[in-house]
Design a protein around this motif. Sequence first.
Motif, PDB file in Angstrom:
ATOM      1  N   GLU A  28      26.909  35.701  37.476  1.00 45.60           N
ATOM      2  CA  GLU A  28      25.457  35.754  37.600  1.00 45.60           C
ATOM      3  C   GLU A  28      24.855  34.441  38.257  1.00 45.60           C
ATOM      4  OE1 GLU A  28      23.342  38.288  34.303  1.00 45.60           O
ATOM      5  OE2 GLU A  28      25.390  37.430  33.715  1.00 45.60           O
ATOM      6  N   GLN A  29      25.573  33.334  37.902  1.00 44.46           N
ATOM      7  CA  GLN A  29      25.282  32.124  38.429  1.00 44.46           C
ATOM      8  C   GLN A  29      25.389  32.069  40.040  1.00 44.46           C
ATOM      9  OE1 GLN A  29      27.215  32.529  35.698  1.00 44.46           O
ATOM     10  NE2 GLN A  29      25.479  32.074  34.268  1.00 44.46           N
ATOM     11  N   PHE A  31      25.310  34.370  41.996  1.00 45.40           N
ATOM     12  CA  PHE A  31      24.040  35.126  42.742  1.00 45.40           C
ATOM     13  C   PHE A  31      22.762  34.100  42.512  1.00 45.40           C
ATOM     14  CE2 PHE A  31      26.231  39.579  42.095  1.00 45.40           C
ATOM     15  CZ  PHE A  31      26.758  39.279  43.357  1.00 45.40           C
ATOM     16  N   SER A  32      22.406  33.784  41.512  1.00 44.11           N
ATOM     17  CA  SER A  32      21.104  33.084  41.097  1.00 44.11           C
ATOM     18  C   SER A  32      21.253  31.963  41.867  1.00 44.11           C
ATOM     19  CB  SER A  32      20.915  32.741  39.622  1.00 44.11           C
ATOM     20  OG  SER A  32      21.840  31.790  39.236  1.00 44.11           O
ATOM     21  N   GLY A  33      22.432  30.954  42.352  1.00 43.50           N
ATOM     22  CA  GLY A  33      22.271  29.833  42.932  1.00 43.50           C
ATOM     23  C   GLY A  33      22.074  30.413  44.784  1.00 43.50           C
ATOM     24  N   CYS A  35      20.452  32.976  45.786  1.00 42.07           N
ATOM     25  CA  CYS A  35      18.960  33.413  45.823  1.00 42.07           C
ATOM     26  C   CYS A  35      18.130  32.217  45.782  1.00 42.07           C
ATOM     27  CB  CYS A  35      18.723  34.294  44.758  1.00 42.07           C
ATOM     28  SG  CYS A  35      19.577  35.743  44.911  1.00 42.07           S
ATOM     29  N   ALA A  36      18.321  31.252  45.022  1.00 43.04           N
ATOM     30  CA  ALA A  36      17.476  30.047  45.013  1.00 43.04           C
ATOM     31  C   ALA A  36      17.464  29.321  46.084  1.00 43.04           C
ATOM     32  CB  ALA A  36      17.862  29.270  43.698  1.00 43.04           C
ATOM     33  N   SER A 214      23.589  38.602  48.080  1.00 49.48           N
ATOM     34  CA  SER A 214      22.820  39.143  46.949  1.00 49.48           C
ATOM     35  C   SER A 214      21.252  39.016  46.943  1.00 49.48           C
ATOM     36  CB  SER A 214      23.350  38.438  45.763  1.00 49.48           C
ATOM     37  OG  SER A 214      22.898  36.991  45.594  1.00 49.48           O
ATOM     38  N   ARG A 218      18.840  41.794  45.493  1.00 48.88           N
ATOM     39  CA  ARG A 218      17.833  41.392  44.666  1.00 48.88           C
ATOM     40  C   ARG A 218      16.541  41.995  45.101  1.00 48.88           C
ATOM     41  NH1 ARG A 218      17.039  35.477  41.737  1.00 48.88           N
ATOM     42  NH2 ARG A 218      19.073  36.325  40.939  1.00 48.88           N
ATOM     43  N   GLU A 222      14.052  44.670  42.773  1.00 51.72           N
ATOM     44  CA  GLU A 222      12.618  44.043  42.638  1.00 51.72           C
ATOM     45  C   GLU A 222      11.661  44.939  42.923  1.00 51.72           C
ATOM     46  OE1 GLU A 222      12.621  40.089  43.668  1.00 51.72           O
ATOM     47  OE2 GLU A 222      13.509  39.482  41.757  1.00 51.72           O
ATOM     48  N   ALA A 247      26.038  43.316  42.180  1.00 56.33           N
ATOM     49  CA  ALA A 247      24.598  42.867  41.984  1.00 56.33           C
ATOM     50  C   ALA A 247      23.896  43.829  41.367  1.00 56.33           C
ATOM     51  CB  ALA A 247      24.028  42.530  43.295  1.00 56.33           C
ATOM     52  N   GLN A 250      25.162  44.210  37.838  1.00 58.35           N
ATOM     53  CA  GLN A 250      24.465  43.026  36.764  1.00 58.35           C
ATOM     54  C   GLN A 250      22.974  43.571  36.430  1.00 58.35           C
ATOM     55  OE1 GLN A 250      25.230  39.124  38.618  1.00 58.35           O
ATOM     56  NE2 GLN A 250      27.437  39.413  38.758  1.00 58.35           N
TER      57      GLN A 250
END
Length: 396
Positions: A28-29, A31-33, A35-36, A214, A218, A222, A247, A250
């Motif tokens: 998850e990190q 993916f989130s990294g 995306c950010a 990802s 995402r 959403e 993804a 998750q």
Amino acid sequence: MLEQFAVTLRHTAGNPKSGDAAYTVLSEQDFSGACAEITAWEGYEGTPLVSLPGLAEKIGVGRIDYKHEGPRFGLGSFKALGGSYAALRVLQRELSRRLGKDVSLEEIRKGAHKDACAGITLVSATDGNHGRSLAWGCQRFGAPCRIYIHAEVSEGRAVAMRDLGAEVIRIAGDYDDSVLLAKKEAEENGWFVVSDTSWEGYTEPPRDVMAGYSVMTREVCETLEQAPTHVFLQGGVGGLAASVAAALRQFYTVQAPRVVIVEPELAACLFDSARNGKATNFAIQEETIMAGLSCGEPSEMAWEILTEEATDFLTIPDSIVAPAVRLLANAETGDPAVEAGESAVAGLAALIAACQSAGIKETLGLDENSRVLLIGSEGVTDPAIYAAIMAGKDNV
């Protein structure tokens, strides 16, 4: 209208094993990294999720959503999310090593280390879209770029990479041969390979590539109000499919959709891997019209995820690809017109063909309640090939 899709599909069942690869191979990190960072890039915009209710009614499913990646950063494909992000991460690791301090992605993105980046050469093999993404990233971040392409990659795709500043090296062999040459020359010259496929001892850039993808998934999650029941995913080396499957797992956990992998008959390494129960190479004898999926060697990292997440594997003949491109472009079912490339329509073509076969449709659990997600992985990345298809040519 859909008679052309009444073809024989090969199907083999996956054997999803319980496991946590969707959380550990790509965390998850990760993916989130990604995306950010990517959503902070200049020019970032989400791509359309196009509903196809007319087609859904004609083939007897409840809903079809097509994620159209053609507009992505003006590069024409989802690959813009992967190669360029992985390039940035390679530069971050190498600059941090050379400078003896932590270098942030933002610093590189904003040009703080452009002179140092000029001394770090990034290389990769490609069928077109990954190399274009890498070249675009290198141009943005100031690093030299060498791209290796095989004999069947169109000149239009080569020109697109040269226009982004890449040095393009064409070889006589196939995609897997270009991968080997890129690795060999990188080792000899101290260059850095930014590949979308992994092998023993080489995992960080492919992980970053898949993490970058990802962003696309995402955006889908959403946007949708309800989880899909099925997702049809193009094969290739497996990076796209593994990233999307992980993804979705998750995000939706136990409600994650049934994963159906689609490959060309002419390049079915994941299909053979599923039949053999282990990652298996496929000897390509003839190039498929779906250039981005002409891969004979699966990514080991991607296979770790797919062996746990993929329920079904299908192969499709090239004969239904051009008709699928035209069906979308000409809005033949009354849905919004979409200009898609050859690799983009693999899942669409497979879905239509599966619904023309009562046996396959039943096997895949498709019915009037099914909500199907398709990844339209590219737009018109080669205008000459697209024009030939729209002029009625099925083999280009």
